[in-house]
Design a protein around this motif. Sequence first.
Motif, PDB file in Angstrom:
ATOM      1  N   VAL A  46       0.808  -1.218   0.000  1.00  0.00           N
ATOM      2  CA  VAL A  46       0.000   0.000   0.000  1.00  0.00           C
ATOM      3  C   VAL A  46       0.844   1.271   0.000  1.00  0.00           C
ATOM      4  N   GLY A  50      -0.850   2.517  -3.058  1.00  0.00           N
ATOM      5  CA  GLY A  50      -2.022   3.226  -2.554  1.00  0.00           C
ATOM      6  C   GLY A  50      -3.149   2.321  -2.134  1.00  0.00           C
ATOM      7  N   THR A  51      -4.032   2.862  -1.346  1.00  0.00           N
ATOM      8  CA  THR A  51      -5.111   2.060  -0.771  1.00  0.00           C
ATOM      9  C   THR A  51      -6.054   1.526  -1.848  1.00  0.00           C
ATOM     10  N   ASP A  56      -0.758   5.578  -6.171  1.00  0.00           N
ATOM     11  CA  ASP A  56      -0.594   6.887  -5.535  1.00  0.00           C
ATOM     12  C   ASP A  56      -0.407   6.762  -4.029  1.00  0.00           C
ATOM     13  N   GLY A  57       0.303   5.739  -3.599  1.00  0.00           N
ATOM     14  CA  GLY A  57       0.578   5.558  -2.178  1.00  0.00           C
ATOM     15  C   GLY A  57       1.424   6.686  -1.630  1.00  0.00           C
ATOM     16  N   PRO A  58       1.508   6.776  -0.310  1.00  0.00           N
ATOM     17  CA  PRO A  58       2.223   7.900   0.296  1.00  0.00           C
ATOM     18  C   PRO A  58       3.700   7.974  -0.076  1.00  0.00           C
ATOM     19  N   SER A  59       4.282   6.848  -0.478  1.00  0.00           N
ATOM     20  CA  SER A  59       5.698   6.875  -0.863  1.00  0.00           C
ATOM     21  C   SER A  59       5.887   6.814  -2.373  1.00  0.00           C
ATOM     22  N   GLY A  60       4.804   6.709  -3.090  1.00  0.00           N
ATOM     23  CA  GLY A  60       4.927   6.477  -4.528  1.00  0.00           C
ATOM     24  C   GLY A  60       5.558   7.628  -5.283  1.00  0.00           C
ATOM     25  N   TRP A  61       5.203   8.832  -4.887  1.00  0.00           N
ATOM     26  CA  TRP A  61       5.683   9.983  -5.657  1.00  0.00           C
ATOM     27  C   TRP A  61       7.197  10.091  -5.615  1.00  0.00           C
TER      28      TRP A  61
ATOM     29  N   ARG B 323      -3.700   6.975   4.123  1.00  0.00           N
ATOM     30  CA  ARG B 323      -4.726   6.359   3.271  1.00  0.00           C
ATOM     31  C   ARG B 323      -5.152   7.234   2.097  1.00  0.00           C
ATOM     32  N   SER B 324      -4.560   8.405   1.966  1.00  0.00           N
ATOM     33  CA  SER B 324      -4.951   9.276   0.858  1.00  0.00           C
ATOM     34  C   SER B 324      -3.880   9.293  -0.219  1.00  0.00           C
ATOM     35  N   ALA B 325      -4.251   9.754  -1.387  1.00  0.00           N
ATOM     36  CA  ALA B 325      -3.341   9.751  -2.525  1.00  0.00           C
ATOM     37  C   ALA B 325      -2.119  10.629  -2.262  1.00  0.00           C
ATOM     38  N   ASN B 326      -0.954  10.030  -2.383  1.00  0.00           N
ATOM     39  CA  ASN B 326       0.327  10.732  -2.280  1.00  0.00           C
ATOM     40  C   ASN B 326       0.500  11.504  -0.975  1.00  0.00           C
ATOM     41  N   PHE B 327      -0.205  11.098   0.048  1.00  0.00           N
ATOM     42  CA  PHE B 327      -0.197  11.871   1.295  1.00  0.00           C
ATOM     43  C   PHE B 327      -0.017  10.941   2.489  1.00  0.00           C
TER      44      PHE B 327
END
Lengths: 257, 481
Positions: A46, A50-51, A56-61, B323-327
């Motif tokens: 995740v 992302g969920t 677009d997970g928190p570490s993906g960018w 749980r939110s996009a890119n955050f």
Amino acid sequence: MHRRVLRYLAILIVTGFCATTAQALRPKDGRDTITEGHRIYDRACVWCHGTEGKGDGPSGWSIGRYAAPRPRDFTAESYKLRSTPSGELPTDQDLFRTITQGIPGFMPSYRSLNEQERWQVIAYLKSLNPAFEQEQPTPMVLPSPPLFPSGNGITNGRALYAKYECRTCHGDNGAGDGPESKAGHLRDAYNLPITATDLTDPSSFKNGATPHDLYRSIMTGLDGTPMPAYADQFAGQEEAAWDLVWYLQSLSGQPGR
Amino acid sequence: MGRHRVPVRRNRVAIEREKDTDLRTHSIGATIVQTVAGLFVVISGTYDMSVQTAEAIPAFARKYALNCTTCHTAPPQLNTFGERFLENGYQLPGTEDGGITGKKNLGDLSLDDFAHYTGVRLRGNVLRAHNFKQQNPPGAESGTVQNKSELGFPEVFSLFTAGTLSKDMGFFAEMESNLEEGATGIERAFITFNNVGGENIANIRIGKLDPSAVFSFSTLRQQLEFIGESTNSSTDAVQRAGLFPLATAAKFYGLRDRSGTVISPYAPSLYNAVAETGVEVRGRPFGDWFMYQVGVLNGSNEGFGDSNKGKDFYGAIRLDYARSANFSASLSGFAYLGNSNATVFDGTRNVDANWNRYGAAAHLRYKMLDLHGMYTLDRITHAPTAALSNFDTTASGVTVALDAYVTNRTLLSLRYDNMDAGGDLTQRTSQTFAGMQIKHYLRSNVALYARHDLNLRRAEEGNAAARNLRHAVFVGIDISY
């Protein structure tokens, strides 16, 4: 009579054991499998994907920042790493291979999950994209390398490299420094800048570096990137594709043929 | 992985070794600064054009064949994945891969195997320039409080080894050599036992560890490196401010450890120490949203030979949202309870006191932005009344930092620091600094940086203490492999 009974019994036990093992490795697709896969995904995947599996997970960018690649969006089509024709979804084996081997530079190998867990994750990933229910991805035929390759394999491969203008992106010597790449013209499906693979560094090949892997990449392409599929060009002359494989291998000092 | 060592037991933290023969004037210094800054731009720009790929790879990244940014927003700052990797004892989140990466037999080891467990980092300032409101005021040692620019060599070299010994058992050791301090030694060293009692129920660290490693604000993961202060060698008076995340600092002037040595008001300490010896347990028993942490240490400023009367205890909780996009975001709070972990002078002798700290921190990440900050409140308790007539027992600090990738290879970092100092009323100097740094990655493991720190409080002419520093400029390099 007694011996025959024992033999049947032994066969039964061995057969049963094999069946049980296979069952354990590849659980049946179903709600329980997907649920368990979801649980594993939430612990392991995740952070980048992302969920909702949209990459677009928190570490993906931070992986690619302003450039490609971004983590896989499982809700979209256009998978890069496949054994299926361009435009099709990957097979389960393709997904399993990617999870198991990872993607050099960008995704770790998840051999640390046991096989059953990896299959469970795959069941969950497929549940994120309804197309997996509608399509039955069929892998292209990926033949084994010829036992007796043509004598001029590498020379032929070099000619094919020139013919298909591989140098435009990968450069004259395969270092990923072709004019299109250097000029920054290469973009992925998200319009993010992307660099051509350095063919002199097999450890960076995202789709694997064995002859089979190279053959697969050439024939199926990497959807969502500027790397096209060359299956049509090599239709009916698949053996020539192997010559290109040998040439690519020679760029990194591998023996080739 | 490391940073400038801060040996709080010493009188002077990262003492500036001034050169008596330095006769440069400020104008010459300014010229040098401009020249080096110009070179910085030219070199980075030229190199940027010549390097098309950026394959990173120190230590863990090498082991897993990954780029640094899989775990870091920008090293050493971790992203959410990197945080969970750390918490899981250097195993991929959600897995227990110790067996796969377990030790080989000695005869089967190759150099590559060694490299998978070992990394090095060389960093420091090739140029530093300080500018004061008044040069060489009374009380300052000659040549210390003087406008000047100095060329140098990257002064900090770290060698670290880390990994898993077997399933759910990891280790970490870091050795650091700091030319500025003239010190070499083990910075941190500990072993971990993970997933004890079940998945993420309890993760244990034992050894010389950094308590704030998993906090929302980690002492050791700041982009603006520690710049040591200068103190008078005979009076211990601060001559030039140190540039530290002041929320992590000791904040008290005149506070001493149990051996009687003055503790620097700048030294990261207590829960925010670089490393202390002890044991801690942490976990996420209710899911990813909540983490607990409890620990016991020999005590602030105590080594292996504990002279402390008791032990120091700390506890922290952390709430996470990812749980939110890119955050992702986290909110943390801690309490650190010292037990006779400091002394104050009561007019005749040093007497024991308890030095406690309470703090709260937050961390937000969204795409290219990484914002984190912390507030800490320190209190001295159980000190004799006679010692407190000229001693403020309360101090606080705030640090807020923002890191942002302005291009794919350029990281802009801003930091605000404030210290409402406590301690000896005749010495204490509260202060506020703002720092800005541009770091450009030539490769993902080689970066050049330029940094400017500005004293936001009015510089005090004639004052040899911290506020006399108006601003400072640094140009340096950071290499990891």
